[in-house]
Design a protein around this motif. Sequence first.
Motif, PDB file in Angstrom:
ATOM      1  N   UNK A  87       0.939  -1.001   0.020  1.00 53.70           N
ATOM      2  CA  UNK A  87       0.060   0.055   0.099  1.00 53.70           C
ATOM      3  C   UNK A  87       1.099   1.277   0.091  1.00 53.70           C
ATOM      4  N   UNK A  88       0.321   2.377  -0.174  1.00 49.61           N
ATOM      5  CA  UNK A  88       1.138   3.779  -0.249  1.00 49.61           C
ATOM      6  C   UNK A  88       1.695   3.853   1.259  1.00 49.61           C
ATOM      7  N   UNK A  89       0.829   3.414   2.209  1.00 52.91           N
ATOM      8  CA  UNK A  89       1.328   3.561   3.621  1.00 52.91           C
ATOM      9  C   UNK A  89       2.644   2.737   4.008  1.00 52.91           C
ATOM     10  N   UNK A  90       2.765   1.200   3.137  1.00 57.39           N
ATOM     11  CA  UNK A  90       3.913   0.476   3.268  1.00 57.39           C
ATOM     12  C   UNK A  90       5.030   1.160   2.487  1.00 57.39           C
ATOM     13  N   UNK A  91       4.776   1.703   1.502  1.00 57.59           N
ATOM     14  CA  UNK A  91       5.860   2.276   0.850  1.00 57.59           C
ATOM     15  C   UNK A  91       6.502   3.646   1.329  1.00 57.59           C
ATOM     16  N   UNK A  92       5.915   4.260   2.405  1.00 53.49           N
ATOM     17  CA  UNK A  92       6.512   5.517   3.113  1.00 53.49           C
ATOM     18  C   UNK A  92       7.575   5.057   3.896  1.00 53.49           C
ATOM     19  N   UNK A  93       7.536   3.830   4.591  1.00 57.83           N
ATOM     20  CA  UNK A  93       8.461   3.377   5.298  1.00 57.83           C
ATOM     21  C   UNK A  93       9.874   2.994   4.513  1.00 57.83           C
ATOM     22  N   UNK A  94      10.925   3.605   4.696  1.00 58.22           N
ATOM     23  CA  UNK A  94      12.140   3.696   4.113  1.00 58.22           C
ATOM     24  C   UNK A  94      12.778   2.167   3.877  1.00 58.22           C
ATOM     25  N   UNK A  95      12.644   1.336   5.110  1.00 60.70           N
ATOM     26  CA  UNK A  95      13.027  -0.032   4.935  1.00 60.70           C
ATOM     27  C   UNK A  95      11.999  -1.073   3.918  1.00 60.70           C
ATOM     28  N   UNK A  96      10.824  -0.490   3.776  1.00 56.94           N
ATOM     29  CA  UNK A  96       9.862  -1.193   2.989  1.00 56.94           C
ATOM     30  C   UNK A  96      10.235  -0.973   1.441  1.00 56.94           C
ATOM     31  N   UNK A  97      10.477   0.297   1.360  1.00 54.49           N
ATOM     32  CA  UNK A  97      10.826   0.957  -0.025  1.00 54.49           C
ATOM     33  C   UNK A  97      12.156   0.402  -0.380  1.00 54.49           C
ATOM     34  N   UNK A  98      13.164   0.143   0.441  1.00 55.75           N
ATOM     35  CA  UNK A  98      14.345  -0.350   0.043  1.00 55.75           C
ATOM     36  C   UNK A  98      14.181  -1.552  -0.141  1.00 55.75           C
ATOM     37  N   UNK A  99      13.372  -2.653   0.450  1.00 52.03           N
ATOM     38  CA  UNK A  99      13.373  -3.923  -0.136  1.00 52.03           C
ATOM     39  C   UNK A  99      12.888  -4.001  -1.296  1.00 52.03           C
ATOM     40  N   UNK A 100      11.654  -3.329  -1.477  1.00 49.97           N
ATOM     41  CA  UNK A 100      11.241  -3.459  -3.125  1.00 49.97           C
ATOM     42  C   UNK A 100      12.003  -3.066  -3.966  1.00 49.97           C
ATOM     43  N   UNK A 101      12.913  -1.978  -3.591  1.00 53.60           N
ATOM     44  CA  UNK A 101      13.928  -1.340  -4.785  1.00 53.60           C
ATOM     45  C   UNK A 101      14.873  -2.478  -5.041  1.00 53.60           C
ATOM     46  N   UNK A 102      15.315  -3.237  -3.976  1.00 53.98           N
ATOM     47  CA  UNK A 102      16.341  -4.255  -3.845  1.00 53.98           C
ATOM     48  C   UNK A 102      15.805  -5.318  -4.743  1.00 53.98           C
ATOM     49  N   UNK A 103      14.554  -5.620  -4.883  1.00 51.93           N
ATOM     50  CA  UNK A 103      13.850  -6.592  -5.781  1.00 51.93           C
ATOM     51  C   UNK A 103      13.182  -6.113  -7.104  1.00 51.93           C
ATOM     52  N   UNK A 104      13.549  -4.864  -7.405  1.00 48.03           N
ATOM     53  CA  UNK A 104      13.032  -4.275  -8.441  1.00 48.03           C
ATOM     54  C   UNK A 104      13.057  -5.021  -9.626  1.00 48.03           C
ATOM     55  N   UNK A 105      14.110  -5.704 -10.083  1.00 50.74           N
ATOM     56  CA  UNK A 105      14.254  -6.548 -11.289  1.00 50.74           C
ATOM     57  C   UNK A 105      13.217  -7.634 -11.136  1.00 50.74           C
ATOM     58  N   UNK A 106      12.499  -8.098 -10.174  1.00 56.33           N
ATOM     59  CA  UNK A 106      11.761  -9.206 -10.232  1.00 56.33           C
ATOM     60  C   UNK A 106      10.331  -8.455 -10.222  1.00 56.33           C
ATOM     61  N   UNK A 107      10.003  -7.256 -10.225  1.00 64.07           N
ATOM     62  CA  UNK A 107       8.842  -6.661 -10.291  1.00 64.07           C
ATOM     63  C   UNK A 107       8.232  -6.447 -11.810  1.00 64.07           C
TER      64      UNK A 107
END
Length: 178
Positions: A87-107
Amino acid sequence: MDIELLILAQLMQGPKHGYEIKKNIIFVMNNKKIISNNSLYPKLKQFEERDMVSKTTEEQEGRPNRLVYAITDMGRQVFYDSIHHFTPEVIEVDDEWSIRLAFYNLLNDETRRRLLEYRMRSVQEKKERLAKLSLSVDDSEYLMYSPELYFYTQNMLDIESELIIQLLDRLDKPSGSD
């Protein structure tokens, strides 16, 4: 932050024993408090009960045997579902954003765009709050927010905005055009 995603991410790289999982998470997240044995091992037990991981015993000469965990197909599915659903609220959290960015190639592209748009909204909101806060930076010798912290935060938000814009531009370019 949900520690489950971090544990599964470690196991996506291959089988590991508990200490190795913990050590790698601490290293990647640069946070010694993010995981402890009291959080790791109950999660691994839950994962095993939910058929998300399998456990084998590795014999060691002259030392106690150790348990090695491997992700199952069910665990892989949970991992992929977890990185794609937020959710947008999850992605506000820096660690959650960083994890998604770490696996960006899998999205997939749709999920990438949603991720980037959610984070850009969050960055813009932070910039707006910072702008309001900046009005008080020079008002008093008893500041809640130093000018140095203001400028640091502003620069970090600008850099993050630039990254998001670059990633969105890449999504907008047709494949093969560079």
